[in-house]
Design an enzyme around this catalytic site. Structure first.
Site, short mmCIF file in Angstrom:
data_model
loop_
_atom_site.label_atom_id
_atom_site.label_comp_id
_atom_site.label_asym_id
_atom_site.label_seq_id
_atom_site.Cartn_x
_atom_site.Cartn_y
_atom_site.Cartn_z
N GLY A 138 -2.20 -5.60 1.26
CA GLY A 138 -2.39 -4.90 -0.02
C GLY A 138 -3.40 -5.39 -1.01
O GLY A 138 -4.45 -6.08 -0.72
N SER A 139 -3.12 -4.89 -2.13
CA SER A 139 -4.29 -5.21 -3.34
C SER A 139 -4.19 -6.57 -3.54
O SER A 139 -2.98 -6.95 -3.61
CB SER A 139 -4.23 -4.33 -4.30
OG SER A 139 -3.03 -4.75 -4.98
N THR A 140 -5.25 -7.03 -4.21
CA THR A 140 -5.43 -8.37 -4.65
C THR A 140 -4.54 -8.64 -5.83
O THR A 140 -3.80 -9.60 -6.02
CB THR A 140 -6.95 -8.89 -5.03
OG1 THR A 140 -7.52 -8.55 -3.76
CG2 THR A 140 -6.98 -10.14 -5.65
N GLU A 159 -13.84 -2.99 -5.55
CA GLU A 159 -13.21 -2.34 -4.53
C GLU A 159 -12.99 -0.93 -4.65
O GLU A 159 -12.27 -0.66 -5.95
CB GLU A 159 -12.06 -3.22 -4.09
CG GLU A 159 -11.36 -2.61 -2.65
CD GLU A 159 -10.17 -3.41 -2.21
OE1 GLU A 159 -10.17 -3.55 -0.94
OE2 GLU A 159 -9.33 -3.77 -3.02
N GLU A 186 -3.29 -11.05 2.99
CA GLU A 186 -4.59 -10.21 3.22
C GLU A 186 -4.80 -9.20 2.21
O GLU A 186 -3.96 -8.37 2.31
CB GLU A 186 -4.80 -9.81 4.53
CG GLU A 186 -6.39 -9.35 5.06
CD GLU A 186 -6.66 -7.84 4.89
OE1 GLU A 186 -7.27 -7.64 3.94
OE2 GLU A 186 -6.02 -7.23 5.60
N LYS A 239 9.42 -3.98 3.55
CA LYS A 239 9.30 -3.00 2.37
C LYS A 239 7.85 -2.08 3.08
O LYS A 239 6.72 -2.68 2.84
CB LYS A 239 8.84 -3.46 1.01
CG LYS A 239 8.57 -2.20 0.09
CD LYS A 239 7.90 -2.71 -1.26
CE LYS A 239 7.24 -1.57 -2.13
NZ LYS A 239 6.46 -0.68 -1.52
N CYS A 248 -9.45 -2.48 5.17
CA CYS A 248 -9.78 -3.56 4.55
C CYS A 248 -11.12 -4.00 4.80
O CYS A 248 -11.74 -4.54 3.80
CB CYS A 248 -8.76 -4.40 4.72
SG CYS A 248 -6.94 -3.75 4.76
N SER A 260 3.99 -4.11 3.70
CA SER A 260 3.14 -3.50 4.66
C SER A 260 2.10 -2.42 3.88
O SER A 260 2.75 -1.62 3.07
CB SER A 260 3.50 -3.23 5.90
OG SER A 260 4.32 -2.11 5.73
#
Length: 546
Positions: free
Chosen positions: A265-267, A425, A293, A212, A327, A187
């Site tokens: 989180g991040s891509t 981003e 996502e 986590k 996001c 998360s």
């Protein structure tokens, strides 16, 4: 045995409290803010229901006052990660066999506890630990957390009641089994509600979880975990293990019983997970389900027919609420040249009125970004704009991290629709604007669609239905959540299921049954009532007419 048949009705969204001065909810919130500020909490791991302290610790600080320590948390090492996996697998069979009504009962009790008993505490922890103002905390750590829990009970009811056709000669049914193994939930810091949903949605469907949490949101997440336990969640169903990504990943991805990943989180991190899964495919009992996502470069397109005040406020709220750390936050905007002088004037008027500072001062609209790494990254992008002959700072552009990680809401005007701050981003209070010729609206839509690898949210402001329809057509795959005459943020559970595609994730729509169904492994069962006793079919019988 619980053999009741339940079909839950669609719930209503949790009402948003106003926190007006001297209101009961304001008094309760201020009391919890004071209590949390005065004490330093000790946050252990929770594995198999037991608190574990490793002695390897980190500190939780207020982003807006980083010298103030709120908590000390313990970090999991390789041994504790394996313990969490073992505890999850040990609890799996019993939890999977638990009636879904009993699982829903726990879920709904969590919602009730947060809605009433712990609302002020949850909001206070989110305000102090994640630097959210009272409204942003309320819609997140109270309302959205509760909505996910209550609506997921309804969605689970719909899933379990979805059964195939049976005929006179047979009975058919679908069993929505949990996954065969454990789910790894990862998360982010920015939404307490996401932390709750990433762990609890697989649990509702009968799975067990290794969770986590982001260490920058660990205060509110630990309180969530304690509420889960108070509501009756059995030991080992969720195992709470703050840890470094490199440590936990090394252990998790080699586990044969890894059945799924629930991630926000991040891509780049999600791509790394995907590669790790691919490298270990031969080791797994089944193909792990990956639900993620990830990033966004969310847009606002303003048509010349748009109402000025609506478009300006949409850009300000969409771009700068929670310091642009959503996001879905608006990060790029396309404005017609004819509208720009008035748009700019109204935007600057509003931005000059906005206050920035500590979230415990309820008059502040802008608070701090989450940590020093985020501060430095955002300021790097702002500096690129300052140094470029393709961009200028229209508003803001300054930051100060001496006391807290504060960055002014920043508006960049660029002459290049592919300028770096239009494409990459940033995850901060930075909105970049490109001005287009009024007659080039359709071409601008094409530019918008092709500019970014992401496809999370976007918005069109217009009073021309033909222009709206054209935007919806051209930008069909540019955003998983598309808004007409509204900011591209603020998806509500049960109303706007949330998620995007392309580099923004797997688009499994949190806040709908589409997400829950991913945590099931369906089995179709056919029972024939009178089985045949002869291998021959009627067309093979030549003795029937004799």
């Amino acid at each position: 045995m619980n053999n009741s048949i339940f079909k839950f009705e669609r719930p209503k969204n949790e009402p948003i409290m106003g926190y007006a001065p001297c209101s009961a909810e304001r008094v309760a919130l201020e009391k919890e803010l004071e209590n949390l500020s005065k004490n330093v909490m000790d946050i252990p791991l929770i594995i198999g229901g037991k608190e574990i302290r490793t002695g390897v610790t980190g500190k939780v600080v207020m982003p807006h006052k980083h010298a103030h320590v709120l908590a000390t948390y313990h970090l999991a090492g390789e041994k504790e990660v394996q313990m969490a996996v073992d505890a999850s697998l040990a609890a799996r069979e019993k939890w999977a066999q638990t009636s879904w009504i009993d699982r829903v009962s726990v879920t709904i009790k969590i919602a009730e506890l947060i809605s009433k008993k712990y609302r002020a505490l949850m909001n206070a922890a989110t305000m102090l630990g994640q630097s959210k103002n009272a409204y942003q905390a309320e819609i997140d750590s109270a309302c959205e957390v509760v909505d996910f829990l209550r609506f997921n009970a309804f969605f689970a009811s719909e899933i379990y009641n979805g059964q195939p056709l049976s005929e006179d000669s047979n009975l058919n049914r679908t069993e929505y089994r949990p996954l065969e193994g454990f789910v790894f939930a990862v998360s982010p810091f920015n939404f307490t509600a996401i932390a709750s949903n990433l762990s609890m949605s697989p649990v509702l469907m009968g799975n067990t979880v290794v969770w986590k949490p982001a260490t920058t949101s660990i205060l509110s997440n630990y309180i969530l975990m304690k509420i889960f336990k108070e509501a009756g969640l059995p030991d080992g169903v969720i195992n709470f293990i703050p840890s470094k990504g490199s440590v936990i990943g090394k252990e998790i991805f080699k586990q044969p019983m890894l059945a799924g990943i629930h991630f926000t989180g991040s891509t780049s991190t999600f791509n790394h997970f995907w590669r790790q899964i691919g490298d270990n495919l031969n080791n797994y009992r089944s193909y792990p389900k990956l639900v993620g996502e990830t990033g966004g470069k969310n847009f606002i397109v303003v048509h010349p027919t748009a109402k000025l005040d609506e478009a300006v406020i949409g850009a300000i709220r969409g771009g700068f609420e929670y310091q642009g750390q959503k996001c879905s936050a608006a990060s790029r905007a396309y404005i017609p040249k004819s509208m720009w002088p008035d748009f700019k004037a109204l935007m600057l008027k509003n931005l000059n009125e906005i206050k920035m500072g500590d979230p415990t001062d309820f008059t502040n609209f802008i608070n701090a970004v989450i940590d020093e790494g985020s501060f430095d990254n955002i300021m790097t992008y702002i500096q690129k704009a300052k140094e470029s002959n393709e961009a200028e700072i229209v508003f803001g552009g300054n930051g100060d991290k001496s006391v807290g990680y504060f960055i002014e809401p920043t508006v960049i005007l660029t002459t290049n629709p592919h300028f770096v701050t239009m494409e990459e981003e940033i995850f901060g209070p930075v909105l970049t604007i490109y001005l287009y010729n009024d007659e080039e609206f359709e071409q601008t839509l094409d530019v918008c669609d092709q500019t970014s690898p992401y496809a999370l949210t976007g918005a069109i402001f217009s009073t021309d239905r033909a222009a709206i329809n054209q935007a919806m057509k051209t930008l069909r795959y540019a955003a998983g959540n598309f808004y007409i005459n509204d900011k591209p943020t603020g998806a509500v559970v049960g109303q706007q299921p949330f998620g995007g595609a392309r580099a923004s994730g797997t688009n499994d729509k949190a806040g709908s049954s589409l997400n829950l169904i991913r945590w099931t492994n369906a089995r179709t069962i056919k029972e024939t009532l009178v089985p045949p006793t002869d291998y021959r079919y009627s067309f093979m019988r030549d003795d029937i007419c004799k």
